[in-house]
Motif scaffolding. Structure first.
Motif, PDB file in Angstrom:
ATOM      1  N   ALA A 111      47.510  14.320  -2.541  1.00 43.26           N
ATOM      2  CA  ALA A 111      47.737  12.891  -2.345  1.00 43.26           C
ATOM      3  C   ALA A 111      48.443  12.562  -1.041  1.00 43.26           C
ATOM      4  O   ALA A 111      48.480  11.406  -0.629  1.00 43.26           O
ATOM      5  N   ASP A 112      49.043  13.552  -0.386  1.00 43.27           N
ATOM      6  CA  ASP A 112      49.809  13.293   0.829  1.00 43.27           C
ATOM      7  C   ASP A 112      48.885  12.928   1.986  1.00 43.27           C
ATOM      8  O   ASP A 112      47.915  13.622   2.271  1.00 43.27           O
ATOM      9  N   ARG A 113      49.229  11.836   2.643  1.00 41.88           N
ATOM     10  CA  ARG A 113      48.487  11.432   3.831  1.00 41.88           C
ATOM     11  C   ARG A 113      49.473  11.360   4.984  1.00 41.88           C
ATOM     12  O   ARG A 113      50.306  10.462   5.050  1.00 41.88           O
ATOM     13  N   THR A 128      60.199  11.950   8.754  1.00 41.57           N
ATOM     14  CA  THR A 128      58.741  11.900   8.821  1.00 41.57           C
ATOM     15  C   THR A 128      58.198  13.246   9.290  1.00 41.57           C
ATOM     16  O   THR A 128      58.765  13.865  10.198  1.00 41.57           O
ATOM     17  N   VAL A 129      57.132  13.693   8.658  1.00 41.43           N
ATOM     18  CA  VAL A 129      56.470  14.938   9.047  1.00 41.43           C
ATOM     19  C   VAL A 129      55.054  14.605   9.509  1.00 41.43           C
ATOM     20  O   VAL A 129      54.343  13.849   8.842  1.00 41.43           O
ATOM     21  N   ASP A 181      49.906   5.089  11.330  1.00 41.98           N
ATOM     22  CA  ASP A 181      50.826   4.139  10.707  1.00 41.98           C
ATOM     23  C   ASP A 181      51.758   4.821   9.695  1.00 41.98           C
ATOM     24  O   ASP A 181      52.713   4.175   9.205  1.00 41.98           O
ATOM     25  N   GLU A 182      51.492   6.088   9.373  1.00 42.97           N
ATOM     26  CA  GLU A 182      52.407   6.826   8.509  1.00 42.97           C
ATOM     27  C   GLU A 182      53.686   7.223   9.276  1.00 42.97           C
ATOM     28  O   GLU A 182      54.658   7.696   8.668  1.00 42.97           O
ATOM     29  N   ILE A 183      53.678   7.041  10.591  1.00 44.32           N
ATOM     30  CA  ILE A 183      54.894   7.267  11.402  1.00 44.32           C
ATOM     31  C   ILE A 183      55.624   5.925  11.498  1.00 44.32           C
ATOM     32  O   ILE A 183      55.108   4.986  12.119  1.00 44.32           O
ATOM     33  N   PRO A 184      56.786   5.785  10.920  1.00 49.03           N
ATOM     34  CA  PRO A 184      57.480   4.486  10.964  1.00 49.03           C
ATOM     35  C   PRO A 184      57.922   4.128  12.372  1.00 49.03           C
ATOM     36  O   PRO A 184      58.224   5.011  13.188  1.00 49.03           O
TER      37      PRO A 184
END
Length: 340
Positions: free
Chosen positions: A286-288, A275-276, A332-335
């Protein structure tokens, strides 16, 4: 040159409108009343009212509706100059500056100099109708060289400069991001910076480090890896160093959008499940990514309001300092992973 009776009346009536004696939305006195009050003939009063109409302060009605005050100042009241680099983040700051300036009746002239050697340009502006300056990013060093009211954003002076400064609280932003990463169970963490020598980036890294130390990391500085801004190859090299030190790295926390963009490319090229996170929330495409929202529009608006205060007070600066609180977005993009 002596003013004519028409010009004198125009100026007096404009001052009344600006001071609120004739409020916006109110019916303006007729030419007959003006001629009687100011002891001029009706023709002179009519010409003065025509001049006020042409400036946009008054609007003549139809069918006997009379003349109405529609504005209490001529636009623009003045000009402010905005110096910046043409980055997405600075353009968002400009949006806030311009919105605020329009509220005060000021126009904004924008400059994207190709060089930091702006002495001649600055001298020309100081001798023009420019009332004040907002300096953004690398042009911050000019803020105490104008002799006019000036405000600095997205940059910190290298000394105890008295110039007024408004910035995001970058240290808090770094801490908030790392706290979120840790809260979601990550312990195999790397920090990637593409701005080793940028003071603002160092505040962010200091926030990362504080959060890691609070979580029990004894030597968090060993997790920092450096590259060059807008350089994909240096991010690729940094990723190789990260994986050599800790092959199970689960997240790479970046100190800026450009760093995150380059690191994301490197991670995908290596087909790694890492994860970045970003800092700035100004990525295109498109990257969020989870990011720190710095609210640059709010920052620009606050900077402009401070500048308007200084212009009205007739002061250059006071050493004023303000930090805008940031916020984590897209967390929430961080798992979430197991802490085991």
């Amino acid at each position: 040159m002596k003013e004519s009776k028409t010009q004198q009346l125009f100026r007096q009536l404009r001052e009344r409108i600006e001071s609120g004696i004739y409020p916006v939305g109110s019916r303006f006195p007729s030419e007959y009343l003006l001629a009687d009050e100011f002891e001029v003939n009706k023709k002179t009063a009519n010409k003065a009212v025509d001049m006020l109409v042409s400036t946009g302060l008054l609007r003549r009605g139809t069918g006997g509706a009379g003349t109405v005050v529609v504005k209490n100042f001529e636009f623009p009241r003045g000009q402010i100059a905005f110096f910046s680099v043409p980055s997405g983040y600075c353009m968002r700051i400009l949006t806030g500056v311009q919105k605020c300036a329009l509220e005060y009746g000021y126009a904004v002239t924008v400059f994207f100099p190709e060089t930091t050697d702006c002495g001649e340009l600055l001298a020309s502006l100081v001798n023009s109708n420019v009332c004040g300056f907002v300096f953004c990013s690398q042009f911050g060093y000019l803020a105490d060289k104008t002799g006019l009211p000036a405000v600095l954003v997205d940059h910190f002076p290298e000394n105890d400069s008295p110039v007024d400064v408004l910035n995001t609280n970058d240290h808090l932003g770094g801490k908030l991001m790392m706290d979120e990463v840790l809260r979601r169970g990550h312990r195999k963490i790397a920090v990637y910076s593409s701005g080793r020598h940028y003071p603002i980036r160092q505040f962010r890294i200091a926030g990362f480090m504080e959060s890691m130390r609070n979580a029990g990391f004894t030597s968090p500085q060993k997790q920092i890896f450096y590259g060059t801004a807008f350089d994909d190859q240096s991010a690729t090299e940094a990723l190789a160093q990260i994986l050599e030190q800790e092959v199970e790295t689960s997240v790479i926390v970046c100190d800026a959008d450009d760093a995150a963009c380059s690191m994301l490319k490197a991670v995908r090229k290596q087909k790694k499940e890492i994860t970045v996170t970003s800092f700035g929330n100004s990525l295109n495409g498109a990257d969020r990514l989870a990011a720190i929202e710095q609210f640059p529009e709010k920052l620009g608006s606050a900077a402009c309001r401070r500048l308007m205060h200084n212009i009205k007070a007739g002061i250059h600066s006071t050493g004023y300092r303000e930090l805008i609180a940031p916020q984590v977005v897209y967390q929430d993009e961080i798992p979430v992973i197991s802490c085991n």
